[in-house]
Scaffold this motif. Sequence first.
Motif, PDB file in Angstrom:
ATOM      1  N   THR A 126       0.842  -1.187   0.000  1.00  0.00           N
ATOM      2  CA  THR A 126       0.000   0.000   0.000  1.00  0.00           C
ATOM      3  C   THR A 126       0.884   1.246   0.000  1.00  0.00           C
ATOM      4  OG1 THR A 126      -0.065   0.205   2.411  1.00  0.00           O
ATOM      5  CG2 THR A 126      -1.685  -1.268   1.390  1.00  0.00           C
ATOM      6  N   SER A 214     -13.514   9.048   3.279  1.00  0.00           N
ATOM      7  CA  SER A 214     -12.214   8.448   3.002  1.00  0.00           C
ATOM      8  C   SER A 214     -11.775   7.464   4.089  1.00  0.00           C
ATOM      9  CB  SER A 214     -11.152   9.535   2.854  1.00  0.00           C
ATOM     10  OG  SER A 214     -10.962  10.216   4.087  1.00  0.00           O
ATOM     11  N   SER A 217     -11.183   3.698   3.409  1.00  0.00           N
ATOM     12  CA  SER A 217      -9.994   3.367   2.618  1.00  0.00           C
ATOM     13  C   SER A 217      -8.793   3.046   3.496  1.00  0.00           C
ATOM     14  CB  SER A 217      -9.650   4.515   1.668  1.00  0.00           C
ATOM     15  OG  SER A 217      -9.400   5.700   2.388  1.00  0.00           O
ATOM     16  N   ILE A 323      -3.455   8.763   0.713  1.00  0.00           N
ATOM     17  CA  ILE A 323      -4.501   8.344  -0.208  1.00  0.00           C
ATOM     18  C   ILE A 323      -5.368   9.526  -0.645  1.00  0.00           C
ATOM     19  CG2 ILE A 323      -4.625   6.007   0.719  1.00  0.00           C
ATOM     20  CD1 ILE A 323      -7.026   6.787   2.312  1.00  0.00           C
TER      21      ILE A 323
END
Length: 324
Positions: A126, A214, A217, A323
């Motif tokens: 990630t 968000s 996520s 992100i």
Amino acid sequence: MTPLPAEGTAAGPTDGRHADIGTRDPHPWDTPAGASAAAGVAWIAVLSLSAVPAISSQELFGAIPPWLLPAQIGIVLALLTAALIVRGLRRLWRYSLIAGALILLPAAGRLFSFDLPALQSMLGSTPFDTRMQAEQTGRFAVTLGMIVVLLAIGLRPTDFFLTPGRLTAPIRPVPMLGFPKPDSWRRFGLIWGFGVASALAIAQFLVMRPELSSLPSLLPMAPSILIYAALNAFNEEMTYRAPMLATLEPAVGGRHALWLAAVYFGVAHYFGIPGGLLGATLSIFMGWLLSKAMLETRGLFWAWWIHFLSDVVIFSFIALTLIG
């Protein structure tokens, strides 16, 4: 159970509540007899070797001078020389070597690349893994180096708190924080661990204002956040706190050692997250709390646990920025 005196009150050097750490003498809370000069020199050395000079240079001149690192190495050598030849400062010889390690080990670590794509893939590859893996692996290498140094100067793992400690040890009362009696560290640690993390989460949320949409996520990155938060807490406790407390407490007493370690840890966060004067001030309080945990329980667990919870919050917000 004999009540412990509150913070700021005296605890005699022979009260028997501190285990023998590397010497035959008990470790006093107050400055040991004949150690006043050593305590003053320790404060000058710690402030000179901390981030204070870098902060001052950055704020006054807009840059950190390239000669700062050699100058700090020179201060370490001067401290070591003084500790070897001046009778009243001999108690600082172990700290002088640790101070040198605190400067040289991170500098040596920066000479190597710890980027390991295979490890990143194991944790999911990630954006957070990419951001954290090399940094935390490098810090772990520095931590291992520090443990080697501590063993080389004649300390045992229990001397430098590499043990869980007494999880239910009584706290030294802090009436200002709502603990006028020697409560168990199990209660104190849980309340302040979750309390500090919650306050930090609220503050970070108000500053960053992330979109609530968000938050889901973060789930794919949750394992990495937890692993790196646990590793970072261990690294910082065993590199920046335990070595200072283990070498300064016998030399200048627990009160000085606690605040020296807290200030050294806190001012370093001027350039961190959260940063600036407010971040440094809050980090000094955090350093005080974690040093208190380590000294009073004679172990790592509660300091690591409180640090870990706070790092989970900080790392979660770092992940959100990646992100975003």
